[in-house]
Design a protein around this motif. Structure first.
Motif, short mmCIF file in Angstrom:
data_model
loop_
_atom_site.label_atom_id
_atom_site.label_comp_id
_atom_site.label_asym_id
_atom_site.label_seq_id
_atom_site.Cartn_x
_atom_site.Cartn_y
_atom_site.Cartn_z
N SER A 29 0.83 -1.20 0.00
CA SER A 29 0.00 0.00 0.00
C SER A 29 0.86 1.25 0.00
O SER A 29 2.02 1.22 0.38
N ALA A 43 -3.61 4.07 -1.54
CA ALA A 43 -3.99 2.98 -2.45
C ALA A 43 -3.29 1.71 -2.02
O ALA A 43 -2.26 1.76 -1.34
N TYR A 53 -7.45 -1.12 -4.07
CA TYR A 53 -8.30 -0.16 -3.36
C TYR A 53 -7.69 1.23 -3.49
O TYR A 53 -6.47 1.38 -3.54
N TYR A 54 -8.56 2.22 -3.48
CA TYR A 54 -8.13 3.62 -3.53
C TYR A 54 -8.88 4.44 -2.49
O TYR A 54 -10.04 4.18 -2.18
N ASP A 56 -10.93 7.71 -1.59
CA ASP A 56 -11.86 8.50 -2.41
C ASP A 56 -11.19 9.75 -2.96
O ASP A 56 -11.50 10.19 -4.08
N SER A 57 -10.26 10.31 -2.21
CA SER A 57 -9.64 11.57 -2.60
C SER A 57 -8.73 11.44 -3.83
O SER A 57 -8.40 12.44 -4.47
N VAL A 58 -8.33 10.21 -4.16
CA VAL A 58 -7.40 10.02 -5.29
C VAL A 58 -8.02 9.18 -6.41
O VAL A 58 -7.41 9.04 -7.48
N LYS A 59 -9.20 8.63 -6.17
CA LYS A 59 -9.83 7.77 -7.16
C LYS A 59 -10.04 8.53 -8.46
O LYS A 59 -10.53 9.65 -8.48
N GLY A 60 -9.64 7.90 -9.56
CA GLY A 60 -9.76 8.53 -10.88
C GLY A 60 -8.55 9.34 -11.29
O GLY A 60 -8.40 9.72 -12.45
N ARG A 61 -7.67 9.63 -10.32
CA ARG A 61 -6.45 10.40 -10.63
C ARG A 61 -5.19 9.56 -10.44
O ARG A 61 -4.21 9.75 -11.17
N THR A 63 -3.22 5.73 -10.02
CA THR A 63 -3.32 4.33 -10.40
C THR A 63 -2.18 3.56 -9.75
O THR A 63 -1.01 3.92 -9.92
N ARG A 103 -6.85 0.07 5.26
CA ARG A 103 -6.50 1.49 5.32
C ARG A 103 -5.89 1.91 6.65
O ARG A 103 -5.67 3.11 6.88
#
Length: 121
Positions: A29, A43, A53-54, A56-61, A63, A103
């Motif tokens: 992680s 992540a 897992y990601y 929420d603050s970095v999801k979509g930005r 990888t 997390r």
């Protein structure tokens, strides 16, 4: 033993790729810690790549990915924001934790040294 690298300074909207070299079959992680704040989950990825897992603050930005041949886990960070400024740490354990513990920094046995990421214009 973990070794993290790839940090630096970048303008808002820019990209960086962090690397974490970790020997063995590990659940790995990324966490980050900004000045005056608690360490927070970013992540994670299992050895098999089946569990990713990601936050929420970095999801979509961001990888997360793994190159097993190189024993390396990557964190590709795109569309960086000033709020992403922090010291980034990679952490690992030998088995996948229960989902609720993924997390939690205290669930990890091994930690690398941090690498600084600064997002500023």
């Amino acid at each position: 033993q973990l070794q993290a690298s790839g940090g630096g300074m970048v303008q808002p909207g820019g990209s960086l790729r962090l690397s974490c070299t970790a020997s063995g079959r590990t659940f790995t992680s990324w966490f980050r810690q900004a000045p005056g704040k608690e360490r927070e989950f970013v992540a994670s990825i299992s050895w098999s790549n089946n569990y990713i897992y990601y936050a929420d603050s970095v999801k979509g930005r961001f990888t997360i990915s793994r190159d097993s041949a190189k024993n390396t886990v990557y964190l590709q960070m795109n569309s960086l924001e000033p709020e992403d400024t922090a010291v980034y740490f990679c952490a690992a354990r030998s088995s996948r934790p229960i989902t609720s513990a993924t997390r939690d920094p205290s669930s990890y046995y091994y930690w690398g040294q941090g690498t600084q990421v600064t997002v500023s214009s």
